[in-house]
Enzyme design. Structure first.
Site, PDB file in Angstrom:
ATOM      1  N   ARG A 270     -37.828 -79.835  11.607  1.00 14.29           N
ATOM      2  CA  ARG A 270     -38.528 -78.584  11.931  1.00 14.29           C
ATOM      3  C   ARG A 270     -39.594 -78.265  10.882  1.00 14.29           C
ATOM      4  O   ARG A 270     -40.596 -77.613  11.192  1.00 14.29           O
ATOM      5  CB  ARG A 270     -37.550 -77.413  12.044  1.00 14.29           C
ATOM      6  CG  ARG A 270     -36.705 -77.488  13.291  1.00 14.29           C
ATOM      7  CD  ARG A 270     -36.379 -76.089  13.808  1.00 14.29           C
ATOM      8  NE  ARG A 270     -35.950 -76.153  15.182  1.00 14.29           N
ATOM      9  CZ  ARG A 270     -34.706 -75.899  15.613  1.00 14.29           C
ATOM     10  NH1 ARG A 270     -33.765 -75.563  14.778  1.00 14.29           N
ATOM     11  NH2 ARG A 270     -34.417 -75.978  16.893  1.00 14.29           N
TER      12      ARG A 270
ATOM     13  N   LYS B 230     -22.304 -74.993  29.763  1.00 15.74           N
ATOM     14  CA  LYS B 230     -22.100 -73.898  30.712  1.00 15.74           C
ATOM     15  C   LYS B 230     -23.141 -73.819  31.817  1.00 15.74           C
ATOM     16  O   LYS B 230     -24.336 -73.830  31.566  1.00 15.74           O
ATOM     17  CB  LYS B 230     -22.091 -72.571  29.940  1.00 15.74           C
ATOM     18  CG  LYS B 230     -20.869 -72.433  29.037  1.00 15.74           C
ATOM     19  CD  LYS B 230     -20.994 -71.263  28.085  1.00 15.74           C
ATOM     20  CE  LYS B 230     -20.559 -69.972  28.749  1.00 15.74           C
ATOM     21  NZ  LYS B 230     -20.796 -68.817  27.840  1.00 15.74           N
TER      22      LYS B 230
ATOM     23  N   GLY C 223     -31.381 -77.813  22.184  1.00  9.01           N
ATOM     24  CA  GLY C 223     -31.012 -78.104  20.803  1.00  9.01           C
ATOM     25  C   GLY C 223     -30.070 -79.288  20.676  1.00  9.01           C
ATOM     26  O   GLY C 223     -30.297 -80.193  19.873  1.00  9.01           O
TER      27      GLY C 223
ATOM     28  N   GLY D 260     -33.361 -72.669  23.503  1.00 11.65           N
ATOM     29  CA  GLY D 260     -33.490 -71.562  24.445  1.00 11.65           C
ATOM     30  C   GLY D 260     -34.931 -71.342  24.886  1.00 11.65           C
ATOM     31  O   GLY D 260     -35.193 -71.044  26.050  1.00 11.65           O
TER      32      GLY D 260
HETATM   33  P1  ADP Z   1     -28.451 -78.044  24.809  1.00 13.84           P
HETATM   34  O1  ADP Z   1     -28.338 -77.426  23.443  1.00 13.84           O
HETATM   35  O2  ADP Z   1     -29.013 -79.422  24.783  1.00 13.84           O
HETATM   36  O3  ADP Z   1     -29.142 -77.138  25.788  1.00 13.84           O
HETATM   37  P2  ADP Z   1     -25.837 -77.077  25.535  1.00 13.84           P
HETATM   38  O4  ADP Z   1     -25.860 -76.160  24.366  1.00 13.84           O
HETATM   39  O5  ADP Z   1     -25.935 -76.484  26.890  1.00 13.84           O
HETATM   40  O6  ADP Z   1     -26.949 -78.215  25.368  1.00 13.84           O
HETATM   41  O7  ADP Z   1     -24.467 -77.888  25.521  1.00 13.84           O
HETATM   42  C1  ADP Z   1     -24.145 -78.765  24.503  1.00 13.84           C
HETATM   43  C2  ADP Z   1     -22.667 -78.837  24.310  1.00 13.84           C
HETATM   44  O8  ADP Z   1     -22.003 -79.137  25.520  1.00 13.84           O
HETATM   45  C3  ADP Z   1     -22.300 -79.936  23.343  1.00 13.84           C
HETATM   46  O9  ADP Z   1     -21.635 -79.361  22.247  1.00 13.84           O
HETATM   47  C4  ADP Z   1     -21.357 -80.824  24.154  1.00 13.84           C
HETATM   48  O10 ADP Z   1     -20.267 -81.299  23.396  1.00 13.84           O
HETATM   49  C5  ADP Z   1     -20.872 -79.898  25.210  1.00 13.84           C
HETATM   50  N1  ADP Z   1     -20.370 -80.627  26.396  1.00 13.84           N
HETATM   51  C6  ADP Z   1     -21.042 -81.468  27.183  1.00 13.84           C
HETATM   52  N2  ADP Z   1     -20.234 -81.960  28.133  1.00 13.84           N
HETATM   53  C7  ADP Z   1     -19.022 -81.422  27.958  1.00 13.84           C
HETATM   54  C8  ADP Z   1     -17.755 -81.535  28.623  1.00 13.84           C
HETATM   55  N3  ADP Z   1     -17.605 -82.343  29.678  1.00 13.84           N
HETATM   56  N4  ADP Z   1     -16.738 -80.813  28.147  1.00 13.84           N
HETATM   57  C9  ADP Z   1     -16.899 -80.007  27.082  1.00 13.84           C
HETATM   58  N5  ADP Z   1     -18.045 -79.859  26.415  1.00 13.84           N
HETATM   59  C10 ADP Z   1     -19.100 -80.555  26.834  1.00 13.84           C
HETATM   60 MG    MG Z   2     -27.015 -75.961  22.646  1.00  8.67          MG
END
Ligand code: ADP
Ligand code: MG
Length: 370
Positions: A41, A178, A323, A346
């Site tokens: 960053r 989620k 992230g 986000g």
């Molecule tokens: P990003 O930051 O890329 O937008 P998110 O914050 O939505 O992604 O989600 C990332 C998290 O989701 C990671 O910590 C990962 O371990 C978790 N994750 C992904 N698949 C699963 C799963 N099947 N069960 C539990 N956690 C999961």
């Molecule tokens: Mg995330």
């Protein structure tokens, strides 16, 4: 159109001898001892900083780090960032963590005045914070001639380009924990993408909506109906056909998409990973957001790794946002093989979803009212 560094320089009659307030996103990941775990960053702001200093401007940078509670907290001091910045860009000042002041998140005009004081212009290069209407993001453009920095401009160009004219087929690959976080962006992507591929923890709410049993996997019962509605409307959504699970007794077991009670789906299965890779290989544009599984645990990193490799190998225009997905790509050392890895989590989702951010609006309005 966002005002650029060049237009800022023009409106100030050149930058030589001027002082520029730079809002950067130095919210670096910290290691267990508070050390900088990754300085990407800081490096991402260098093109803007070097351009400004090259024009003769003095730069006062500011950033937030972590989530201190509106008062000084030594765990979130920017001292280490300041030291690293001094190595990469000597002579740049860095104020202490903006969130040590309650006025930052509260968008207090007194803090804005304090930030703007003594400065001739303002540059926002903090893409990762531009979805927040915080003082340092939306305040200075009300008082100072303002511009978007190079990083911010690039992020906006790439991410809005996905909405406007993606090379087809445009495939969005979504994962993460989620559904509730991402239903908005799924809706927005279904407007422009040819296919939305869903893995990660959120696939289980979709699978449940199709009547599958998901065992002890992540499930958001209150989102099942929304997922069912999307699937029922024939939205081009592709879901996993096999799942890697953690079964009772700490056993890693490959399964289909109907899981027994006590089984937790923690990654897409190998068949699904291969299928998703084929879709990615045939795409003209790929946006990837959200890991395919619990990639922090090596037993459940395979799906995320295969998908990351498929993006790296693809001839498509590839964009990674989010992230944790960006962290995964860097962990696999595949970040250089992507066309764009967004520095915003986000912010990238909100820009794709809404087509605008509070920080961008503030810059445009500043340009309209010089
Ligand atoms: P990003 O930051 O890329 O937008 P998110 O914050 O939505 O992604 O989600 C990332 C998290 O989701 C990671 O910590 C990962 O371990 C978790 N994750 C992904 N698949 C699963 C799963 N099947 N069960 C539990 N956690 C999961
Ligand atoms: Mg995330």
């Amino acid at each position: 159109m966002l005002p650029t560094l060049e237009t800022l320089s023009e409106s100030l009659g050149g930058l030589d001898g001027s002082r520029i307030l730079l809002r950067a996103d130095f919210n670096v990941p910290l290691g267990p001892g508070g050390e900088i775990a990754d300085d990407f960053r800081i490096k991402a702001a260098l093109p803007t900083i070097r351009w400004l200093t090259g024009q003769g401007a003095a730069v006062t940078a500011c950033s937030h780090l972590g989530r201190p509670a509106g008062k000084p907290d030594p765990r979130y001091s920017l001292a280490r960032v300041r030291a690293r910045l001094a190595e990469l860009a000597p002579g740049v000042e860095l104020r202490e963590n903006l969130r040590f002041e309650p006025g930052e998140t509260g968008n207090d005009d007194r803090l804005v005045q304090q930030l703007a004081d003594g400065c001739h212009g303002y540059v926002n290069d903090a893409f990762g914070a531009s979805h927040r209407a915080h003082a340092s993001i939306v305040g200075p453009p009300l008082h100072l001639p303002s511009a978007a920095g190079r990083l911010l401009s690039k992020e906006v160009e790439v991410l809005l380009g996905l909405r406007a004219n993606p090379k087809r087929p445009f495939v969005a690959v979504l994962g993460g924990a989620k559904v509730s976080d991402k239903l908005g962006v799924i809706h927005a992507l279904l407007e422009t993408a040819d296919e939305v591929v869903i893995g990660g923890g959120m696939c289980f709410t979709f699978l449940a909506a199709l009547g599958h049993s998901v065992g002890d996997s992540l499930l958001e019962p209150d989102q099942i109906e929304a997922c069912a509605r999307l699937l029922g409307a024939g939205a081009p959504i592709r879901l996993p056909s096999d799942i890697t699970t953690l079964a009772p007794g700490e056993r890693v077991v490959q399964a289909g998409v109907d899981l027994r009670p006590g089984w937790r789906g923690l990654d897409i299965g190998p068949g699904t990973a291969a299928e998703f890779s084929d879709v990615i290989a045939g795409a003209g544009t790929v946006l990837w957001n959200g890991p395919m599984g619990l990639f922090e645990d090596p037993r459940f990193a395979a799906g995320t790794k295969v998908v990351a490799q498929a993006l790296a190998d693809s001839r498509a225009f590839t964009v990674v946002g989010g992230g944790d997905s960006a962290a995964a790509v860097r962990q696999f050392a595949l970040d250089r093989d992507m066309n764009h890895v967004s520095t915003g989590g986000g912010a990238s989702l909100e820009l794709i979803e809404r087509g605008d951010l509070p920080g961008l609006k503030a810059l445009r309005e500043s340009a309209d009212n010089p």
